[in-house]
Structures are given as structure tokens and as C-alpha cells.
Design an enzyme around this catalytic site. Structure first.
Site, PDB file in Angstrom:
ATOM      1  N   ARG A 224     -33.883 -10.149 -29.153  1.00  0.00           N
ATOM      2  CA  ARG A 224     -34.784  -9.098 -29.621  1.00  0.00           C
ATOM      3  C   ARG A 224     -36.193  -9.401 -29.085  1.00  0.00           C
ATOM      4  O   ARG A 224     -36.590 -10.564 -28.979  1.00  0.00           O
ATOM      5  CB  ARG A 224     -34.844  -9.070 -31.149  1.00  0.00           C
ATOM      6  N   HIS A 272     -32.776  -3.260 -22.114  1.00  0.00           N
ATOM      7  CA  HIS A 272     -31.950  -3.528 -23.311  1.00  0.00           C
ATOM      8  C   HIS A 272     -30.485  -3.129 -23.058  1.00  0.00           C
ATOM      9  O   HIS A 272     -29.893  -2.365 -23.822  1.00  0.00           O
ATOM     10  CB  HIS A 272     -32.521  -2.773 -24.522  1.00  0.00           C
TER      11      HIS A 272
HETATM   12  P1  NDP Z   1     -24.470 -14.333 -35.115  1.00  0.00           P
HETATM   13  O1  NDP Z   1     -24.943 -13.961 -36.478  1.00  0.00           O
HETATM   14  O2  NDP Z   1     -23.025 -14.440 -34.858  1.00  0.00           O
HETATM   15  O3  NDP Z   1     -25.138 -15.720 -34.694  1.00  0.00           O
HETATM   16  C1  NDP Z   1     -26.463 -16.036 -34.945  1.00  0.00           C
HETATM   17  C2  NDP Z   1     -26.723 -17.486 -34.561  1.00  0.00           C
HETATM   18  O4  NDP Z   1     -28.126 -17.746 -34.718  1.00  0.00           O
HETATM   19  C3  NDP Z   1     -25.990 -18.479 -35.458  1.00  0.00           C
HETATM   20  O5  NDP Z   1     -25.553 -19.588 -34.723  1.00  0.00           O
HETATM   21  C4  NDP Z   1     -27.076 -18.906 -36.456  1.00  0.00           C
HETATM   22  O6  NDP Z   1     -26.912 -20.197 -37.016  1.00  0.00           O
HETATM   23  C5  NDP Z   1     -28.296 -18.888 -35.558  1.00  0.00           C
HETATM   24  N1  NDP Z   1     -29.528 -18.780 -36.348  1.00  0.00           N
HETATM   25  C6  NDP Z   1     -29.896 -17.776 -37.162  1.00  0.00           C
HETATM   26  N2  NDP Z   1     -31.082 -18.057 -37.749  1.00  0.00           N
HETATM   27  C7  NDP Z   1     -31.435 -19.272 -37.301  1.00  0.00           C
HETATM   28  C8  NDP Z   1     -32.549 -20.118 -37.555  1.00  0.00           C
HETATM   29  N3  NDP Z   1     -33.528 -19.770 -38.393  1.00  0.00           N
HETATM   30  N4  NDP Z   1     -32.582 -21.316 -36.938  1.00  0.00           N
HETATM   31  C9  NDP Z   1     -31.598 -21.697 -36.096  1.00  0.00           C
HETATM   32  N5  NDP Z   1     -30.510 -20.946 -35.806  1.00  0.00           N
HETATM   33  C10 NDP Z   1     -30.451 -19.741 -36.406  1.00  0.00           C
HETATM   34  O7  NDP Z   1     -25.149 -13.274 -34.115  1.00  0.00           O
HETATM   35  P2  NDP Z   1     -24.585 -12.717 -32.719  1.00  0.00           P
HETATM   36  O8  NDP Z   1     -24.293 -13.862 -31.815  1.00  0.00           O
HETATM   37  O9  NDP Z   1     -23.520 -11.709 -32.946  1.00  0.00           O
HETATM   38  O10 NDP Z   1     -25.871 -11.880 -32.207  1.00  0.00           O
HETATM   39  C11 NDP Z   1     -27.135 -12.486 -32.066  1.00  0.00           C
HETATM   40  C12 NDP Z   1     -28.178 -11.416 -31.822  1.00  0.00           C
HETATM   41  O11 NDP Z   1     -28.043 -10.848 -30.526  1.00  0.00           O
HETATM   42  C13 NDP Z   1     -28.108 -10.184 -32.738  1.00  0.00           C
HETATM   43  O12 NDP Z   1     -28.658 -10.437 -33.996  1.00  0.00           O
HETATM   44  C14 NDP Z   1     -28.899  -9.165 -31.953  1.00  0.00           C
HETATM   45  O13 NDP Z   1     -30.258  -9.202 -32.336  1.00  0.00           O
HETATM   46  C15 NDP Z   1     -28.782  -9.633 -30.495  1.00  0.00           C
HETATM   47  N6  NDP Z   1     -28.063  -8.654 -29.671  1.00  0.00           N
HETATM   48  C16 NDP Z   1     -28.680  -8.139 -28.555  1.00  0.00           C
HETATM   49  C17 NDP Z   1     -28.043  -7.200 -27.766  1.00  0.00           C
HETATM   50  C18 NDP Z   1     -28.679  -6.661 -26.515  1.00  0.00           C
HETATM   51  O14 NDP Z   1     -28.160  -5.738 -25.909  1.00  0.00           O
HETATM   52  N7  NDP Z   1     -29.776  -7.222 -26.031  1.00  0.00           N
HETATM   53  C19 NDP Z   1     -26.693  -6.732 -28.103  1.00  0.00           C
HETATM   54  C20 NDP Z   1     -26.100  -7.386 -29.247  1.00  0.00           C
HETATM   55  C21 NDP Z   1     -26.778  -8.294 -30.002  1.00  0.00           C
HETATM   56  P3  NDP Z   1     -25.634 -20.529 -37.949  1.00  0.00           P
HETATM   57  O15 NDP Z   1     -24.464 -20.603 -36.996  1.00  0.00           O
HETATM   58  O16 NDP Z   1     -25.945 -21.838 -38.552  1.00  0.00           O
HETATM   59  O17 NDP Z   1     -25.510 -19.388 -38.921  1.00  0.00           O
END
Ligand code: NDP
Length: 309
Positions: A224, A272
């Protein structure tokens, strides 16, 4: 079973309705209209207006038509007690792996520099980078980050990852929590951001964190726009701390034509598109989750409101 459907992208609503009806042939799926108070079991939404979900306290769950829930949580339109479920993968993980792997290989094979040399008519082989010095760090080891990590390992890169809770993934050096962020950053010649946007992760790509990377590092942000403090990037590119950036997401989208990033050849820009929702796949997944909920089974993608993802 009655399902309400709404999307702020009205151009795609008929196609969504068609795919959802084919995924759930026994459900009555209706397009939400203002003033609709007829009972419904589930709602499938993209950026819904405030009144929509408030008028349906009987809903069992709300499905967000996307992987990221930052937009819908910021709108504060989903009542707290209502389960919010996101799309996980939905055909996006493979696209993200393709996009991220391409971007890493482009830097590792110095193709960004060859592109510039070619435009100037310069034939000049450059010294290849050493893969041992080209560790890739993935911020966020969720559905998408894990898939990217697997793809990069196939090309022999040393991959490390950072998540909130510790992860033991084959071949990935794991770091967790704020206390291990700097150690993680020091290991990453290429940094890929694949985090959800939450109050904890907003602005995580800033002058201080990017200065922890090895000199001449590369930044790839596919998550994002709010993760990057945009004003911090140009000075880091000027100083050589960051050698190049691939940005698919921005603070303001579409990226304004006057934005300085457009003029910087060290910044690769895409609109995007690193992973697009594949409608038929997402509709199929939502259909399967609704049927699982009806059977009383747990489903993946349930959003934890306290974490914000
Ligand atoms: P997930 O919820 O599956 O994974 C999120 C990961 O981020 C997890 O490993 C989580 O840790 C980690 N995380 C979250 N908060 C923190 C923090 N404060 N500190 C450290 N690690 C953190 O998400 P996805 O992989 O499905 O998607 C990620 C993002 O990708 C989406 O939220 C979206 O914003 C973006 N996206 C962008 C797209 C684009 O076209 N550019 C398309 C699709 C998605 P933990 O494993 O411990 O929970």
C-alpha cells in the site's frame, strides 16, 4: 439463503453478480439499493456506504472483495460484532510472485541500468552482482509474502522475512516484531513490502528504516502507498543509499501527473496492478466460504479487528 452484493466499482457489478450466482446457484443474490431492508444472511461488498451494513444487523458475515482491508476498516462501515472476511490469495499470490521475482531479477541482472544505457546507445557490459551479497528481505510473511519467498528461493536468492509473530518457513531466515526489524533490514539488499496497511505498519518505509539497508539497496513496494513516506525516498536515491525503487502503490492513486516520481528514471512505476483480483476465482472462494460457514466450519481470511488485518 439471501445475499446482498454491492461494489463501489459499478462498471463491474454485473460481471460480479454473474460469477457469484454461478458459484452459489442455490442462493438469492441481489444488488444492494439504498433503502434495502429485506433480510439477508451475508453481504459481499467493496467500499460500501455507511447505511448499508447498519441496516442489516441480522447479517452473519461480511465479505470484502479484496485482500487488503485497510480501506473498509478506515471507512468504519462494518459494525464491530460482524465477522469481516477477506479474500486470501484468490489468484493474487501467483501474480505477486511473478511481479516481485521479475523486479528482483531486473535489479540483480542490472537490467534497469542496461535499459538506460541502451537508450543512450551505449554498449557496455557491467560487473555482475554477487548473489551472496544480494539477500532479499520480505516484509510480511502472509499469504502473498510466503509465495514471493518461495519463488525467489527457486532462483537461489537468500531470503529473509519479517512478520509480527515468529515464522519457521523452509529456507527463509525469519525475523519477528519491532525488536528484530533492524537486524532484518541489514540482511536485505532488496526489500519487498508485502505488509497489510495498519496503524502499526503505516510509514514503515522511511528514512530511518531504509537507511538500515545495505548501501545501494533496492526497494519494491507492492502493498500500500501508505507504507512509504514518499518525501523520504528522493534524498535516499540522491545519496546512493537506495539504488532504485519499484513502486506499484502510492499515497495518492492515480499518481498525480505533477508527482516528481514520474520524472525519476530510478523509480519504476506501475498503476497498482501487481496482483489483480481474478473475479471468477474470488467468487468461487467466497462461495466456498459461505457454504463452510453454513456448515458451522471455520474459514480462512477472518479479519482480526484489533490487529487491523
Ligand atoms: P496476510 O494477512 O496474509 O499477511 C500479512 C503479513 O504481515 C503477516 O505475515 C503478518 O504477520 C505481517 N504483519 C502484519 N502486521 C505486522 C507488523 N506490525 N509487524 C510485522 N509484521 C506484520 O496478508 P496478504 O499476504 O494476503 O496481503 C498483504 C497485503 O498486500 C494486503 O493487506 C494488501 O494491502 C496488499 N495487496 C496489494 C495488492 C496490489 O495489487 N498491490 C493486491 C493484494 C494485496 P503475522 O504472520 O505474524 O500475522
Amino acid at each position: 439463503m439471501h445475499i446482498l452484493f454491492q461494489t463501489a466499482d459499478t462498471a463491474s457489478q454485473d460481471a460480479w453478480l454473474r460469477d457469484l450466482r454461478s458459484a452459489l446457484p442455490h442462493a438469492e443474490i441481489r444488488l444492494w439499493q439504498a433503502g434495502d431492508t429485506a433480510p439477508a444472511d451475508y453481504a459481499i461488498v467493496w467500499k460500501p456506504p455507511f447505511e448499508m451494513l447498519q441496516a442489516h444487523p441480522e447479517l452473519k458475515a461480511v465479505f470484502n472483495l479484496g485482500a487488503g482491508v485497510d480501506a473498509i476498516l478506515q471507512l468504519k462501515v462494518v459494525p464491530e460484532q460482524l465477522p469481516l472476511i477477506r479474500i486470501d490469495d484468490g489468484g493474487m499470490a501467483e501474480q505477486m510472485a511473478e511481479f516481485a521475482t521479475h523486479a528482483v531479477l531486473r535489479y540483480y541482472r542490472r537490467l534497469d541500468q542496461y535499459e538506460l544505457l541502451a537508450r543512450r546507445g551505449v554498449w557496455k557490459p557491467l560487473e555482475p552482482f554477487d548473489k551472496a551479497d544480494f539477500g532479499v528481505g520480505v516484509l510480511g510473511l502472509g499469504v502473498l509474502g510466503q509465495r514471493i519467498s518461495e519463488s525467489l528461493q527457486h532462483f537461489g536468492f537468500n531470503v529473509s522475512g519479517w512478520s509480527r509473530s515468529p515464522k519457521a518457513l523452509p529456507g527463509v531466515t525469519g525475523y519477528a516484531g519491532a525488536g528484530q526489524l533492524n537486524d532484518f533490514l541489514r540482511s536485505a539488499r532488496v526489500l519487498i513490502c508485502m505488509l497489510p496497511l495498519t496503524p502499526d505498519t503505516a510509514g514503515v518505509l522511511n528514512r530511518d528504516t531504509l537507511s538500515q539497508l545495505p548501501r545501494g539497496a533496492y526497494l519494491i513496494n507492492l502493498a500500500r502507498g501508505g507504507h512509504l513516506v514518499e518525501a523520504d525516498l528522493p534524498p535516499l536515491l540522491e545519496s546512493g543509499q537506495i539504488a532504485g525503487a519499484t513502486l506499484d502503490v502510492f499515497h495518492d492513486e492515480p499518481l498525480p501527473t505533477s508527482h516528481p516520481f514520474w520524472q525519476d528514471p530510478r523509480i519504476a512505476i506501475t498503476p497498482h496492478i501487481s496482483a489483480l483480483t481474478i473475479r471468477s476465482e474470488a467468487a468461487r472462494q467466497i462461495g466456498e466460504k459461505i457454504l463452510a460457514l453454513q456448515r458451522g466450519e471455520p474459514v480462512l481470511g477472518l479479519v482480526d479487528r484489533s490487529r487491523g488485518y
